[in-house]
Scaffold this motif. Structure first.
Motif, PDB file in Angstrom:
ATOM      1  N   ASP A  12       5.858 -11.534  25.149  1.00 34.98           N
ATOM      2  CA  ASP A  12       6.556 -11.355  26.428  1.00 34.98           C
ATOM      3  C   ASP A  12       7.161 -12.663  26.919  1.00 34.98           C
ATOM      4  N   HIS A  13       6.419 -13.749  26.769  1.00 36.82           N
ATOM      5  CA  HIS A  13       6.899 -15.048  27.246  1.00 36.82           C
ATOM      6  C   HIS A  13       8.169 -15.486  26.522  1.00 36.82           C
ATOM      7  N   PHE A  14       8.186 -15.355  25.202  1.00 37.36           N
ATOM      8  CA  PHE A  14       9.322 -15.829  24.417  1.00 37.36           C
ATOM      9  C   PHE A  14      10.392 -14.770  24.196  1.00 37.36           C
ATOM     10  N   GLY A  15      10.059 -13.511  24.440  1.00 38.04           N
ATOM     11  CA  GLY A  15      11.048 -12.454  24.307  1.00 38.04           C
ATOM     12  C   GLY A  15      11.279 -11.962  22.887  1.00 38.04           C
ATOM     13  N   PHE A  16      10.401 -12.323  21.971  1.00 42.40           N
ATOM     14  CA  PHE A  16      10.443 -11.790  20.612  1.00 42.40           C
ATOM     15  C   PHE A  16       9.039 -11.871  20.023  1.00 42.40           C
TER      16      PHE A  16
END
Length: 63
Positions: free
Chosen positions: A35-39
């Motif tokens: 979720d933090h990095f989006g991948f």
């Protein structure tokens, strides 16, 4: 000397295995990485961990 533009930034400590010794928002646990990095960072790290775990076990079997 020209002034450089300021770029907002943040730092986090990653407690990969989930035992946090710093509170949010200063830390992340492994389950929050995607979720933090989006991948799928967590999934990639787990794939690498599985590969190196297998190689380590292969080396240990030879000694």
């Amino acid at each position: 000397m020209a002034a450089l533009p300021r770029i907002p930034h943040e730092a986090r400590v990653i407690f990969y295995y989930g035992i946090r010794s710093l509170p949010r928002p200063y830390s992340l646990i492994g389950a929050e990485l995607n979720d933090h990095f989006g991948f799928a960072v967590y999934d990639l790290v787990e794939t690498a961990n599985a590969y190196f775990r297998q190689k380590l076990h292969e080396l240990l079997e030879r000694i």
